[in-house]
Write a protein that holds these residues in place. Sequence first.
Motif, short mmCIF file in Angstrom:
data_model
loop_
_atom_site.label_atom_id
_atom_site.label_comp_id
_atom_site.label_asym_id
_atom_site.label_seq_id
_atom_site.Cartn_x
_atom_site.Cartn_y
_atom_site.Cartn_z
N SER A 13 -3.37 -0.55 0.16
CA SER A 13 -3.46 -0.34 1.60
C SER A 13 -2.08 -0.31 2.23
O SER A 13 -1.09 -0.74 1.63
N ALA A 14 -2.00 0.18 3.46
CA ALA A 14 -0.76 0.12 4.23
C ALA A 14 -0.68 -1.15 5.05
O ALA A 14 0.20 -1.29 5.90
N ALA A 50 -4.58 -6.57 5.87
CA ALA A 50 -5.87 -6.92 6.46
C ALA A 50 -7.04 -6.23 5.77
O ALA A 50 -8.07 -6.87 5.49
N TYR A 51 -6.92 -4.93 5.51
CA TYR A 51 -8.05 -4.22 4.91
C TYR A 51 -8.39 -4.73 3.50
O TYR A 51 -9.57 -4.99 3.20
N PRO A 52 -7.43 -4.90 2.59
CA PRO A 52 -7.79 -5.45 1.28
C PRO A 52 -8.32 -6.87 1.37
O PRO A 52 -9.21 -7.26 0.60
N ALA A 53 -7.80 -7.65 2.31
CA ALA A 53 -8.31 -9.02 2.48
C ALA A 53 -9.76 -9.00 2.94
O ALA A 53 -10.58 -9.83 2.50
N ALA A 73 -2.32 -8.97 -3.43
CA ALA A 73 -0.89 -9.20 -3.49
C ALA A 73 -0.15 -8.17 -2.65
O ALA A 73 -0.55 -7.01 -2.55
N LYS A 74 0.96 -8.61 -2.05
CA LYS A 74 1.84 -7.68 -1.36
C LYS A 74 2.63 -6.88 -2.40
O LYS A 74 3.06 -7.44 -3.40
N TYR A 75 2.80 -5.59 -2.15
CA TYR A 75 3.59 -4.78 -3.07
C TYR A 75 4.81 -4.14 -2.40
O TYR A 75 5.72 -3.68 -3.07
N GLN A 120 2.43 -4.43 3.16
CA GLN A 120 1.41 -3.62 2.48
C GLN A 120 0.88 -4.34 1.24
O GLN A 120 1.66 -4.90 0.46
N GLY A 121 -0.44 -4.34 1.10
CA GLY A 121 -1.06 -5.10 0.03
C GLY A 121 -2.01 -4.29 -0.83
O GLY A 121 -2.55 -3.27 -0.39
N ALA A 122 -2.19 -4.75 -2.05
CA ALA A 122 -3.10 -4.11 -3.00
C ALA A 122 -4.07 -5.14 -3.54
O ALA A 122 -3.78 -6.35 -3.56
#
Length: 250
Positions: free
Chosen positions: A74-75, A78-81, A95-97, A208-210
């Motif tokens: 995601s950018a 919030a959305y992956p969480a 995790a943040k990437y 940004q997170g994955a």
Amino acid sequence: MKILTTLLLACLASPAIAGQLVVAAASDLAYSMDALGKGFRKFEPSARLKVSTGASGSLFAQIRNGAPFDVFMSADMAYPARLAKEGAADGTTLAKYATGRAALWTNAPGVDPSRGLGILLDPRIRRIAIANPDVAPYGMAAKEALRAAQLWDAVQPRLVIGENVAQAAQFAHSGNAQAAILSVSALHAPQLRRYGRHAVLAGVTVEQGAVITKHGTRNPLAARWMAYLRTDAARVILARHGFEPPARTE
């Protein structure tokens, strides 16, 4: 950090896994995914990578409705969480990437983007492109920045809304907008690299997170991809495309 890097490389150096990995990636990653995929295949030569890009909110909705993606990049965080909270992703893998940055772009003659968002009131700028704030984190970041500058109400009638940041960049390149608020990574699009002028907006960043989706927990390549994103090799590629390392969590 050296110990973590060693462990990640050891994980990636284990026997290659054959199969396909399907990644849903925010559109600000569109110009870096090919390079990331090539880097990943150095560790997983037999892996086949399939990537679908789009607005983070749209990809979130697709995954929540059962789309067979293995990893969601995601950018935002919030959305992956939210996917994890709703049981559509494995929260332990969140995790943040990268840290993304926003930039003000213009091709209007004589308008200097380094002067900041106030240039958007210049009459030479008839249309302003941003991504959709309802589904695109960079659109939301643009809206928040404009509100903080007390410009949102003034510029709203002249906004051209793209479905995602890549489409907002297309509006800028096509001439449908004389200014845009984009991700720095979107400025790496071939059509914008030498077109117009831009300035990075101070303080406007996006973490940004994955996360591995519920579907992806059955695919061992998903965990390998997440480990790869934390390597120096992957972060060098992301840096080359306008991203910064993820902010540390204390």
